[in-house]
Design a protein around this motif. Structure first.
Motif, PDB file in Angstrom:
ATOM      1  N   LYS A   1      59.456  33.929  33.114  1.00 47.20           N
ATOM      2  CA  LYS A   1      59.055  32.591  32.693  1.00 47.20           C
ATOM      3  C   LYS A   1      60.145  31.593  33.112  1.00 47.20           C
ATOM      4  CE  LYS A   1      56.974  34.661  28.561  1.00 47.20           C
ATOM      5  NZ  LYS A   1      57.004  34.747  27.083  1.00 47.20           N
ATOM      6  N   PRO A   2      59.793  30.397  33.590  1.00 47.88           N
ATOM      7  CA  PRO A   2      58.508  29.704  33.467  1.00 47.88           C
ATOM      8  C   PRO A   2      57.493  29.998  34.568  1.00 47.88           C
ATOM      9  CG  PRO A   2      60.101  28.221  34.414  1.00 47.88           C
ATOM     10  CD  PRO A   2      60.846  29.501  34.106  1.00 47.88           C
TER      11      PRO A   2
ATOM     12  N   GLU B   1      52.922  30.862  21.991  1.00 44.57           N
ATOM     13  CA  GLU B   1      54.287  30.751  22.516  1.00 44.57           C
ATOM     14  C   GLU B   1      55.178  29.937  21.583  1.00 44.57           C
ATOM     15  OE1 GLU B   1      56.678  31.286  24.507  1.00 44.57           O
ATOM     16  OE2 GLU B   1      55.853  32.545  26.088  1.00 44.57           O
TER      17      GLU B   1
ATOM     18  N   ARG C   1      59.717  27.090  28.013  1.00 48.89           N
ATOM     19  CA  ARG C   1      59.677  27.873  29.251  1.00 48.89           C
ATOM     20  C   ARG C   1      58.436  28.771  29.278  1.00 48.89           C
ATOM     21  NH1 ARG C   1      64.440  29.200  29.042  1.00 48.89           N
ATOM     22  NH2 ARG C   1      65.347  27.973  30.708  1.00 48.89           N
ATOM     23  N   GLY C   2      58.146  29.405  28.167  1.00 47.76           N
ATOM     24  CA  GLY C   2      56.970  30.256  28.106  1.00 47.76           C
ATOM     25  C   GLY C   2      55.681  29.469  28.211  1.00 47.76           C
TER      26      GLY C   2
ATOM     27  N   GLY D   1      59.475  37.753  28.207  1.00 50.46           N
ATOM     28  CA  GLY D   1      60.605  37.745  29.125  1.00 50.46           C
ATOM     29  C   GLY D   1      61.617  38.829  28.826  1.00 50.46           C
TER      30      GLY D   1
ATOM     31  N   ASP E   1      53.533  35.869  23.116  1.00 49.96           N
ATOM     32  CA  ASP E   1      54.962  36.065  23.316  1.00 49.96           C
ATOM     33  C   ASP E   1      55.434  36.937  22.159  1.00 49.96           C
ATOM     34  OD1 ASP E   1      57.612  35.658  24.319  1.00 49.96           O
ATOM     35  OD2 ASP E   1      57.916  34.231  22.692  1.00 49.96           O
TER      36      ASP E   1
ATOM     37  N   GLY F   1      54.952  28.594  31.735  1.00 46.08           N
ATOM     38  CA  GLY F   1      54.402  29.732  32.457  1.00 46.08           C
ATOM     39  C   GLY F   1      52.937  29.958  32.147  1.00 46.08           C
TER      40      GLY F   1
END
Length: 222
Positions: free
Chosen positions: A141-142, A165, A169-170, A108, A8, A173
């Motif tokens: 994401k997610p 991450e 949420r990440g 994202g 991320d 995913g």
């Protein structure tokens, strides 16, 4: 076995979440949502713009996607970035130590945001050509889309990828993509609160000092 590390960006490579949240909170207050920067971090970290507008329409009872405040958001964020953005402490050294391992970015954020932030912190050249934005896939994401696209670009089985991450949420995913994850809580917005949120997603481990990552990775793959 892990063949590829997928990062991320915001909060893992660049120490930006607290800065973006300041500008985003200003915009959200202008459209009628009472929220501060910490609220933005807690509720919207890792969420792509089109998903945010769906949430706002439900809460405010109207479509605010065309509000002038959002047209100014990039400029507000980049103005703060120009003054204050830094790479995550220790990231250049960690990446150098991990250099034999192929890496990509799955975020994202928009490509414009990613290029600005990574360039400003001296990281863009390391990842150029291997950066996936939520703009590149149907769902942010997610959903697993950005991670699966990154694996496709790297020509690797998703099960052989490790994701770094900083958001629940990440992490959701990454796990939905069949990947393993490490949670990172060492950026400015991190701490015990974020640690607890990430812990609930069952990552392989959580760490708060980027200098630890090369050793943790080596131990993890043994």
């Amino acid at each position: 076995m892990i063949d590829v590390i997928i990062w991320d960006c915001d909060g893992c490579l660049i120490d930006s979440e607290h800065l973006s949240a300041q500008a985003e909170a200003e915009c959200l207050r202008e459209v009628g949502l009472e929220i501060d920067a910490q609220g933005v971090i807690d509720r919207f970290t890792g969420m792509m713009g089109r998903d945010l507008f769906v949430v706002l329409e439900k809460e405010l009872g109207r479509d605010v996607s065309g509000h002038p405040a959002f047209g100014q958001l990039y400029e507000r964020v980049f103005e703060i970035f120009e003054r204050e953005l830094q790479p995550v402490t220790g990231i250049h050294e960690a990446l150098a130590a991990l250099d034999p391992v192929p890496m990509a970015v799955a975020s994202g954020a928009s490509h414009r945001h990613l290029k600005f932030g990574l360039s400003h912190t001296g990281l863009y050249d390391r990842f150029e050509g291997r950066i996936v934005s939520a703009q590149d896939v149907p769902r942010g994401k997610p959903a697993p889309d950005v991670f699966l696209r990154a694996a496709e670009i790297m020509n690797v089985d998703p099960a052989r990828c490790l994701v770094i991450e900083d958001s629940p949420r990440g992490m959701q995913g990454a796990h939905a993509a069949g990947m393993k994850s490490f949670g990172f809580t060492g950026a400015t917005h991190g701490g015990a609160r974020l640690h607890k949120q990430l812990e609930a997603e069952n990552p392989a481990l959580i760490f708060d000092d980027m200098s630890q990552l090369p050793g943790l990775f080596t131990k993890f793959i043994q």
